[in-house]
Design a protein around this motif. Sequence first.
Motif, mmCIF file in Angstrom:
data_model
loop_
_atom_site.group_PDB
_atom_site.id
_atom_site.type_symbol
_atom_site.label_atom_id
_atom_site.label_comp_id
_atom_site.label_asym_id
_atom_site.label_seq_id
_atom_site.Cartn_x
_atom_site.Cartn_y
_atom_site.Cartn_z
ATOM 1 N N UNK A 237 0.769 -1.247 0.058
ATOM 2 C CA UNK A 237 -0.062 -0.096 -0.118
ATOM 3 C C UNK A 237 0.746 1.157 -0.027
ATOM 4 N N UNK A 238 1.971 1.115 0.700
ATOM 5 C CA UNK A 238 2.869 2.486 0.500
ATOM 6 C C UNK A 238 3.461 2.606 -0.749
ATOM 7 N N UNK A 239 3.943 1.631 -1.595
ATOM 8 C CA UNK A 239 4.231 1.583 -2.718
ATOM 9 C C UNK A 239 3.041 2.092 -3.814
ATOM 10 N N UNK A 240 1.993 1.623 -3.486
ATOM 11 C CA UNK A 240 0.891 2.045 -4.294
ATOM 12 C C UNK A 240 0.628 3.582 -3.984
ATOM 13 N N UNK A 241 0.711 4.046 -2.905
ATOM 14 C CA UNK A 241 0.353 5.343 -2.615
ATOM 15 C C UNK A 241 1.124 6.457 -3.583
ATOM 16 N N UNK A 242 2.416 6.171 -3.395
ATOM 17 C CA UNK A 242 3.221 7.002 -4.466
ATOM 18 C C UNK A 242 2.854 6.877 -5.761
ATOM 19 N N UNK A 243 2.399 5.692 -6.320
ATOM 20 C CA UNK A 243 1.900 5.658 -7.591
ATOM 21 C C UNK A 243 0.613 6.338 -7.918
ATOM 22 N N UNK A 244 -0.158 6.026 -7.070
ATOM 23 C CA UNK A 244 -1.469 6.636 -7.253
ATOM 24 C C UNK A 244 -1.802 8.411 -7.099
ATOM 25 N N UNK A 245 -0.866 8.901 -6.225
ATOM 26 C CA UNK A 245 -1.028 10.064 -5.971
ATOM 27 C C UNK A 245 -1.102 11.048 -7.125
ATOM 28 N N UNK A 246 -1.716 12.155 -6.932
ATOM 29 C CA UNK A 246 -2.146 13.266 -7.858
ATOM 30 C C UNK A 246 -0.580 14.172 -7.723
ATOM 31 N N UNK A 247 -0.273 14.722 -8.570
ATOM 32 C CA UNK A 247 0.984 15.654 -8.409
ATOM 33 C C UNK A 247 0.551 16.562 -7.207
ATOM 34 N N UNK A 248 1.626 16.983 -6.273
ATOM 35 C CA UNK A 248 1.388 17.971 -5.217
ATOM 36 C C UNK A 248 0.743 17.075 -4.149
ATOM 37 N N UNK A 249 0.332 15.850 -4.306
ATOM 38 C CA UNK A 249 -0.196 15.164 -3.145
ATOM 39 C C UNK A 249 0.431 14.848 -1.831
#
Length: 335
Positions: A237-249
């Motif tokens: 989930x930590x990995x996915x968080x970085x991938x899914x996040x919008x720019x500036x998230x």
Amino acid sequence: MQALVYRGPERLELEERPVPRARPGEVVVHVDASSICGTDLRIAAGLHRAYAEPNGRIPGHELAGTIADVGRGVGLSEGARVFVAPNYGCGRCRACRRGAVNLCETPRALGITDDGAFAEYVRLPHELVEQGNVMRLETNVEQAAVALAEPLACVLRGSRACRITARDLVLVFGAGPIGLLHVSIARLAGAHVVVCEPDEKRRRRALDWGADAVVADPAELNGAPDAVIVAAPAPEAQRQALELAAPGARINFFAGLPRDRALVELDTNLVHYKELLVTGTTANTNADCSEALALILDGRVDTAALIDARFELAAARDAFALAASGRALKVVIEP
Ligand SMILES: [Zn+2]
Ligand SMILES: [Zn+2]
């Protein structure tokens, strides 16, 4: 009095202990409600570093009670209903002087470094009393709901670090009690909140709780989140968080990982090119706790609705078994 005592991994024993008396500067509280937290389950399993040995300590750090004995020099009275914030510090190190007792060089907490609340009575050390951790309650919200101000305070601290606003799409990984409290706080900020949770029952619960949408897999997500809160101990989930996040998230690794799984390979170019703010928060301070308490006492967060089971202290081991099974959200012991 009866107390639940740590005697080693999978060995929490009910034992007879003398009722503590308040020495000067101290307070003794009758425990009305103390809830079981993930930290307590780690303690019970022998996985908490403050319980590396069978130390005979009493866990329990989420508590509400009634003052039973007041030591000399303390301006509190017997019979007062209180919430007790469990974390306190040395009062001298840099973190303590900034008000971040949760980051103290020698942090102390009820149920972690000191005897806690899975007992009929708990003695509050004078440093804790002096630091203002005993908060008087003027309303009639039930004590079990009040005890949950502690996890809510952790959540408030984590949510604040993500600077959530009404324009945000917020993704919360995990629909345990902590994930649901994150949903509440993000919704209070006016955000649109999606919960990602593999367990179907918990997904349904998250929807009932007020999430705008739930997904079983982050691939089902519509739109990139402006804030991601990882409230599950999952490296993936930590990995996915970085991938899914919008720019500036903004991203909060809110849940700690098991020590042997904490080395996670992350694409740090995502942090760089998307200007992500990646943070973590741990525990809480008295300021977080009084804010959490206000939300509960005002009825803005219904912590009572998280409580799935209540046990007497004599059945504390059954309470722990239920909490460990994952079949209940919050389990409360009412000594
Ligand atoms: Zn806790
Ligand atoms: Zn300190």
